[in-house]
Design a protein around this motif. Structure first.
Motif, PDB file in Angstrom:
ATOM      1  N   TYR A  84       8.502  -1.849   1.417  1.00 28.13           N
ATOM      2  CA  TYR A  84       9.481  -1.773   0.334  1.00 28.13           C
ATOM      3  C   TYR A  84      10.860  -1.998   0.945  1.00 28.13           C
ATOM      4  O   TYR A  84      11.046  -1.922   2.165  1.00 28.13           O
ATOM      5  CB  TYR A  84       9.458  -0.406  -0.355  1.00 28.13           C
ATOM      6  CG  TYR A  84       8.191  -0.088  -1.099  1.00 28.13           C
ATOM      7  CD1 TYR A  84       8.061  -0.378  -2.452  1.00 28.13           C
ATOM      8  CD2 TYR A  84       7.114   0.516  -0.441  1.00 28.13           C
ATOM      9  CE1 TYR A  84       6.896  -0.082  -3.145  1.00 28.13           C
ATOM     10  CE2 TYR A  84       5.943   0.813  -1.130  1.00 28.13           C
ATOM     11  CZ  TYR A  84       5.838   0.518  -2.479  1.00 28.13           C
ATOM     12  OH  TYR A  84       4.676   0.805  -3.151  1.00 28.13           O
ATOM     13  N   ASP A 110      11.601  -0.995  -6.629  1.00 31.30           N
ATOM     14  CA  ASP A 110      10.238  -0.638  -7.031  1.00 31.30           C
ATOM     15  C   ASP A 110       9.210  -1.711  -6.676  1.00 31.30           C
ATOM     16  O   ASP A 110       8.011  -1.469  -6.805  1.00 31.30           O
ATOM     17  CB  ASP A 110      10.184  -0.380  -8.542  1.00 31.30           C
ATOM     18  CG  ASP A 110      11.003   0.839  -8.949  1.00 31.30           C
ATOM     19  OD1 ASP A 110      11.108   1.776  -8.139  1.00 31.30           O
ATOM     20  OD2 ASP A 110      11.548   0.835 -10.071  1.00 31.30           O
ATOM     21  N   ASP A 111       9.664  -2.868  -6.244  1.00 32.70           N
ATOM     22  CA  ASP A 111       8.730  -3.937  -5.920  1.00 32.70           C
ATOM     23  C   ASP A 111       7.955  -3.604  -4.646  1.00 32.70           C
ATOM     24  O   ASP A 111       8.529  -3.148  -3.651  1.00 32.70           O
ATOM     25  CB  ASP A 111       9.467  -5.260  -5.722  1.00 32.70           C
ATOM     26  CG  ASP A 111      10.002  -5.822  -7.027  1.00 32.70           C
ATOM     27  OD1 ASP A 111       9.650  -5.285  -8.092  1.00 32.70           O
ATOM     28  OD2 ASP A 111      10.780  -6.793  -6.981  1.00 32.70           O
ATOM     29  N   GLN A 112       6.666  -3.864  -4.691  1.00 35.44           N
ATOM     30  CA  GLN A 112       5.804  -3.652  -3.535  1.00 35.44           C
ATOM     31  C   GLN A 112       5.656  -4.984  -2.796  1.00 35.44           C
ATOM     32  O   GLN A 112       5.355  -6.013  -3.405  1.00 35.44           O
ATOM     33  CB  GLN A 112       4.440  -3.140  -3.989  1.00 35.44           C
ATOM     34  CG  GLN A 112       3.545  -2.630  -2.890  1.00 35.44           C
ATOM     35  CD  GLN A 112       2.241  -2.065  -3.444  1.00 35.44           C
ATOM     36  OE1 GLN A 112       1.917  -2.272  -4.613  1.00 35.44           O
ATOM     37  NE2 GLN A 112       1.504  -1.347  -2.622  1.00 35.44           N
TER      38      GLN A 112
END
Length: 230
Positions: A84, A110-112
């Motif tokens: 992250y 929040d992006d993986q």
């Protein structure tokens, strides 16, 4: 544009090749817009061949490999890493065939960021073992992926000298994204900035477009325009 691959989901992908003397090789700009009436998980993979050299985000590597999922092809992807970043962009740099490559992509906290490898759960060993980098956005109705891909530099195996091994892109920014228009900008390490303006609905060559943003007007004719400002 596609509205039939997934029920209730519209996808619009724009790719541009940009040649400029500021860059050793042409850039590839990839803009992928997804719209839906309900929340979904969106995964955008980039597959590459070569050796990972550097990232500007932290990631962890599992002690034991496991498939990324149980169906829809995910069962054939090993999950080889996860990360992250709190920054607005993520960069992946790799090396292949005496050249360097860098992917710069817009992300949110929040992006993986996933590293994968094809070939999981393949008892006959028919699948190639290719590396992948996946951007995962979860719990969103609409999603936007914006990436810049560079080819740059060279490694001389005889003299063991690497030149221009790092990315020239220092900044990637989303200016506006709506049903009508998408505008992005990016700059290099010298401070030169480019702006790519795209009409999402009207691709006619003779249509005039205008967008007001923070007191500045972006105007162009046709489906797109690339501007350069030092």
């Amino acid at each position: 544009k596609d509205t039939t691959a997934y029920t209730g989901i519209g996808m619009h992908r724009t790719m541009a090749v940009i040649e400029d003397k500021a860059f050793e090789k042409p850039l590839v700009i990839d803009i992928f817009r997804v719209q839906s009436e309900k929340e979904n998980q969106y995964d955008l993979p980039y597959y590459f061949m070569g050796q990972v050299m550097n990232t500007d985000f932290k990631y962890t590597v599992p002690d034991m490999l496991s498939p990324l999922g149980k169906a829809y092809g995910y069962q054939h992807l090993w999950k080889t890493g996860e990360g992250y970043t709190a920054e607005s962009t993520a960069q992946l740099n790799w090396f292949s065939n005496e050249r360097f490559y860098t992917l710069t992509t817009l992300v949110s906290a929040d992006d993986q960021l996933l590293f994968t490898q094809t070939g999981a759960k393949d008892p006959a060993f028919n699948l190639r073992h290719d590396q992948g980098f996946m951007i995962r956005k979860r719990g969103q109705k609409d999603a936007l992926f914006v990436s810049v891909i560079e080819s740059h530099g060279h490694y001389d195996p005889v003299n063991e000298i690497a030149t221009n091994s790092y990315s020239s892109i220092s900044d990637l920014t989303l200016l506006i994204d709506n049903d009508s228009y998408t505008l992005i900008s990016f700059s290099d390490r010298t401070g030169t900035r480019w702006t790519l303006s795209i009409s999402n609905e009207d691709a006619s060559a003779g249509t005039n477009h205008s967008v007001e943003l923070k007191g500045k007007t972006y105007s162009w004719t046709g489906p797109f325009k690339l501007t350069k400002n030092d």
